[in-house]
Scaffold this motif. Structure first.
Motif, PDB file in Angstrom:
ATOM      1  N   HIS A   3       0.830  -1.200   0.000  1.00  0.00           N
ATOM      2  CA  HIS A   3       0.000   0.000   0.000  1.00  0.00           C
ATOM      3  C   HIS A   3       0.870   1.257   0.000  1.00  0.00           C
ATOM      4  N   VAL A   4       0.315   2.316  -0.572  1.00  0.00           N
ATOM      5  CA  VAL A   4       1.005   3.599  -0.699  1.00  0.00           C
ATOM      6  C   VAL A   4       0.087   4.684  -0.173  1.00  0.00           C
ATOM      7  N   THR A   5       0.650   5.627   0.558  1.00  0.00           N
ATOM      8  CA  THR A   5      -0.123   6.776   1.010  1.00  0.00           C
ATOM      9  C   THR A   5       0.307   8.019   0.241  1.00  0.00           C
ATOM     10  N   VAL A   6      -0.659   8.685  -0.360  1.00  0.00           N
ATOM     11  CA  VAL A   6      -0.408  10.008  -0.939  1.00  0.00           C
ATOM     12  C   VAL A   6      -0.720  11.017   0.156  1.00  0.00           C
ATOM     13  N   PRO A  30      -4.732   0.058  -6.890  1.00  0.00           N
ATOM     14  CA  PRO A  30      -5.762  -0.248  -5.879  1.00  0.00           C
ATOM     15  C   PRO A  30      -5.315  -0.002  -4.437  1.00  0.00           C
ATOM     16  N   GLY A  31      -4.022  -0.110  -4.162  1.00  0.00           N
ATOM     17  CA  GLY A  31      -3.548   0.036  -2.795  1.00  0.00           C
ATOM     18  C   GLY A  31      -3.182   1.453  -2.412  1.00  0.00           C
ATOM     19  N   THR A  32      -3.842   2.438  -3.025  1.00  0.00           N
ATOM     20  CA  THR A  32      -3.537   3.841  -2.741  1.00  0.00           C
ATOM     21  C   THR A  32      -4.422   4.379  -1.623  1.00  0.00           C
ATOM     22  N   GLU A  33      -3.810   4.961  -0.614  1.00  0.00           N
ATOM     23  CA  GLU A  33      -4.524   5.645   0.449  1.00  0.00           C
ATOM     24  C   GLU A  33      -4.189   7.134   0.386  1.00  0.00           C
TER      25      GLU A  33
END
Length: 336
Positions: A3-6, A30-33
């Motif tokens: 997952h990645v956080t912007v 899909p794994g974007t937060e």
């Protein structure tokens, strides 16, 4: 899936904030937060953030400056990867997918990508940053005193565990701002850097019409050189204490020297221009001639443009400064 956080750090940018948040939410990975940290805004930013509800993680903190917001974000992030998107910039839909493809292929500390330069209303001007691609071992360059070519804050994706070896950094005084300096160059001291050789977002330049001198969105002319020197000294202390890396007392960077050059010769008298070029231009010229990232053609072109400042005709000198410092000025010349 990783997952990645912007992370969007915002302060009083209500006119651009929704566009930045929307671009982060529109990622095809899909794994974007999405995390929005509002640093004590006094405009309508809070109301805009609250309209997104649970689609984002919203944090409202007392105003402390950009460094404070980065310190806070890096401390609370729960993902191993993060992009720090300025609240007036945007990401293109495939940005996270592109950088995660590279992260999956190597132990990169940072993946950087180009940004298209936009004007204040979001129109692309046909320029992009950066223009040079650095080698993977940017840490070696830093240990030699060279700041490597990097996009502004929004063009960088980080391994958070690496950032935590550098952050937190001091937040006081002039160091309230410029958090991306520590992230960009600190990350390179913790591992190799990868580059996506295309634009994956837009970088907004404010008040940069072709008749003015602009250093993108950095500090005013008289503050930028002093701020860079302070940040380098702080980074040296962090590198020594936390990473056991010794950086040299002085650094070399054309962007920094360009700020000094432009503030010294723009709209100056002929005598003042000659005096600066003869007495004080050593660092500026060194970052051109010895630049490890530039071609010979680019070096010669920049030297020729700089030399126009020695001509008696002041409009020609001021044109050269605008052309060197301002991408909008270059676009106008190219379109003639």
């Amino acid at each position: 899936m990783n997952h990645v956080t912007v992370v969007i750090c915002n302060y009083n940018y209500e006119h651009y904030l929704a566009e930045a948040i929307d671009s982060a939410l529109a990622q095809d990975y899909p794994g974007t937060e999405v995390m929005v940290i509002d640093d004590g805004s006094t405009d309508g930013s809070r109301a805009i953030i609250e309209t997104y509800g649970t689609r984002i993680s919203a944090i409202f903190k007392k105003n402390g400056g950009q460094v404070s917001a980065y310190n806070y974000a890096i401390a609370v992030l729960e993902t191993e990867y993060a992009i720090f998107l300025d609240s007036d910039d945007v990401l293109y839909p495939s940005a996270v997918s592109e950088v995660m493809r590279l992260f999956a292929d190597g132990a990169w500390a940072k993946v950087q990508f180009q940004l298209d330069v936009m004007d204040s209303v979001g129109r692309s001007i046909g320029a992009y940053v950066p223009h040079s691609e650095p080698p993977h071992d940017c840490g070696k360059l830093l240990r030699g005193g060279w700041l490597y070519p990097s996009p502004p804050a929004s063009g960088n994706a980080y391994r958070v565990s690496g950032l935590r070896r550098v952050f937190p950094v001091p937040e006081e005084g002039i160091n309230r701002y410029g958090a991306d300096f520590y992230a960009i160059y600190g990350a390179a001291l913790t591992g190799p850097i990868a580059t996506v050789p295309k634009a994956l977002g837009g970088y907004r330049v404010h008040n940069a019409d072709s008749e003015t001198v602009s250093f993108a969105n950095s500090e005013q002319l008289n503050k930028a050189p002093r701020a860079f020197n302070l940040r380098w000294e702080i980074l040296r202390n962090i590198a020594r204490a936390r990473l056991q890396i010794e950086l040299p007392p002085a650094f070399h960077d054309f962007s920094h020297e360009k700020a000094t050059f432009c503030s010294s010769v723009y709209q100056a008298t002929l005598l003042s221009r000659w005096r600066w070029m003869m007495r004080d231009s050593r660092g500026y010229l060194h970052t051109i001639v010895a630049n490890p990232f530039w071609s010979v053609k680019k070096k010669l072109g920049t030297l020729a443009l700089s030399g126009l400042c020695l001509f008696p005709y002041s409009p020609l000198s001021d044109f050269a400064v605008r052309y060197i410092s301002n991408p909008l000025a270059r676009r106008r010349v190219a379109g003639r």
